[in-house]
Design a protein around this motif. Structure first.
Motif, PDB file in Angstrom:
ATOM      1  N   UNK A  45      35.932  31.003  37.562  1.00  0.00           N
ATOM      2  CA  UNK A  45      34.846  30.974  38.552  1.00  0.00           C
ATOM      3  C   UNK A  45      34.441  32.385  38.983  1.00  0.00           C
ATOM      4  N   UNK A  46      34.320  33.269  38.002  1.00  0.00           N
ATOM      5  CA  UNK A  46      33.964  34.665  38.259  1.00  0.00           C
ATOM      6  C   UNK A  46      32.521  34.907  37.828  1.00  0.00           C
ATOM      7  N   UNK A  47      31.665  35.255  38.775  1.00  0.00           N
ATOM      8  CA  UNK A  47      30.263  35.541  38.450  1.00  0.00           C
ATOM      9  C   UNK A  47      29.887  36.991  38.727  1.00  0.00           C
ATOM     10  N   UNK A  48      30.819  37.756  39.254  1.00  0.00           N
ATOM     11  CA  UNK A  48      30.562  39.165  39.568  1.00  0.00           C
ATOM     12  C   UNK A  48      30.780  40.024  38.327  1.00  0.00           C
ATOM     13  N   UNK A  49      29.799  40.837  37.995  1.00  0.00           N
ATOM     14  CA  UNK A  49      29.910  41.739  36.848  1.00  0.00           C
ATOM     15  C   UNK A  49      31.062  42.719  37.033  1.00  0.00           C
ATOM     16  N   UNK A  50      31.187  43.301  38.216  1.00  0.00           N
ATOM     17  CA  UNK A  50      32.235  44.299  38.452  1.00  0.00           C
ATOM     18  C   UNK A  50      33.627  43.674  38.375  1.00  0.00           C
ATOM     19  N   UNK A  51      33.765  42.461  38.867  1.00  0.00           N
ATOM     20  CA  UNK A  51      35.070  41.772  38.800  1.00  0.00           C
ATOM     21  C   UNK A  51      35.417  41.440  37.348  1.00  0.00           C
ATOM     22  N   UNK A  52      34.436  40.966  36.615  1.00  0.00           N
ATOM     23  CA  UNK A  52      34.669  40.619  35.215  1.00  0.00           C
ATOM     24  C   UNK A  52      35.041  41.856  34.403  1.00  0.00           C
ATOM     25  N   UNK A  53      34.349  42.955  34.677  1.00  0.00           N
ATOM     26  CA  UNK A  53      34.659  44.205  33.975  1.00  0.00           C
ATOM     27  C   UNK A  53      36.065  44.695  34.320  1.00  0.00           C
ATOM     28  N   UNK A  54      36.441  44.594  35.591  1.00  0.00           N
ATOM     29  CA  UNK A  54      37.771  45.039  36.013  1.00  0.00           C
ATOM     30  C   UNK A  54      38.874  44.204  35.362  1.00  0.00           C
ATOM     31  N   UNK A  55      38.609  42.896  35.195  1.00  0.00           N
ATOM     32  CA  UNK A  55      39.630  41.998  34.636  1.00  0.00           C
ATOM     33  C   UNK A  55      39.777  42.138  33.123  1.00  0.00           C
ATOM     34  N   UNK A  56      38.681  42.397  32.417  1.00  0.00           N
ATOM     35  CA  UNK A  56      38.701  42.271  30.963  1.00  0.00           C
ATOM     36  C   UNK A  56      38.428  43.554  30.193  1.00  0.00           C
TER      37      UNK A  56
END
Length: 248
Positions: A45-56
């Motif tokens: 349930x991740x829609x934030x670009x910055x969060x997705x980039x940080x995770x992956x």
């Protein structure tokens, strides 16, 4: 001042098989990354670009060390947009899928992955090297370029595999002054005309909208009556022909 953007689509010249295969390989890797990111984004349930980039980001760099690092950034932007749209549909019960299907792929580019080379070609960073691609400019491209619009840092490319070309999406930006209204114009909209009162003078613009609407109505009616008799009410042939009307 406010910023206005316009997207201009140009086609590349036909590429050699060797050069085009580089972009086919690039598209394959980019598609795999986006599919992987979309699955993760929807699952978490991740829609934030910055969060997705940080995770992956680190995981993607390890999986695809041959790719320029900024493809991980643009793929995260692409995937977060897709995931956000899918989760919104799912929340409204407008889809029964567990995960979105990544069908069409356009490769997102930022200013580290592409640059203009002269006025009729661009350079694109790939997993092999920087590749120069010439394109065919048209009147809208020259119009924006000659009227003070500036190319934005972002762009997209899509592969036309049938013709060995790239479809290039260029974004132009321009700062314009916001319009401050000084008054109001009364407007009266009718079936066949639009009337406007300007400084006490009435202007009448003929639209003939009634003829257009009735023309579509009678044409649709003839098609429905003909193909309902031949193939039935729910025939695919009828739906295919009706789509050609482009009524929207």
């Amino acid at each position: 001042m406010t910023s206005v953007t316009r997207t201009v689509i140009v086609k590349s010249i036909q590429l050699s098989r060797k050069v085009f295969n580089v972009f086919v390989e690039l598209e394959g890797m980019y598609r795999n990354i986006v599919e992987q990111l979309v699955m993760y984004a929807v699952r978490s349930n991740t829609t934030s670009f910055t969060r997705l980039k940080a995770d992956k980001y680190r995981e993607l760099r390890n999986q695809y060390p041959q790719l320029p690092s900024h493809y991980a950034y643009t793929a995260c932007q692409d995937a977060s947009t897709r995931a956000k749209s899918f989760l919104k549909l799912k929340k409204q019960s407008l889809t029964s899928r567990e995960y979105p299907e990544v069908r069409s792929i356009s490769i997102w580019l930022d200013d580290s992955l592409w640059r203009l080379n002269g006025l009729t070609s661009i350079e694109i960073a790939t997993h092999k090297e920087w590749v120069t691609v010439g394109f065919e400019p048209h009147k809208w491209y020259w119009r924006y370029l000659n009227r003070g619009w500036k190319l934005a840092s972002e762009a997209k490319i899509k592969l036309d595999k049938r013709n060995r070309r790239l479809i290039i999406y260029l974004v132009f930006k321009k700062n314009v002054e916001e319009y401050e209204p000084r008054g109001y114009l009364p407007v009266d909209v009718n079936e066949n005309s639009v009337a406007v009162l300007v400084d006490g003078v009435a202007y009448l613009f003929e639209t003939n909208m009634e003829k257009l609407v009735l023309g579509y109505y009678y044409r649709r009616k003839r098609i429905q009556e003909k193909y309902d008799k031949l193939y039935g009410v729910k025939s695919r042939t009828k739906r295919k022909i009706l789509r050609k009307l482009r009524e929207k």
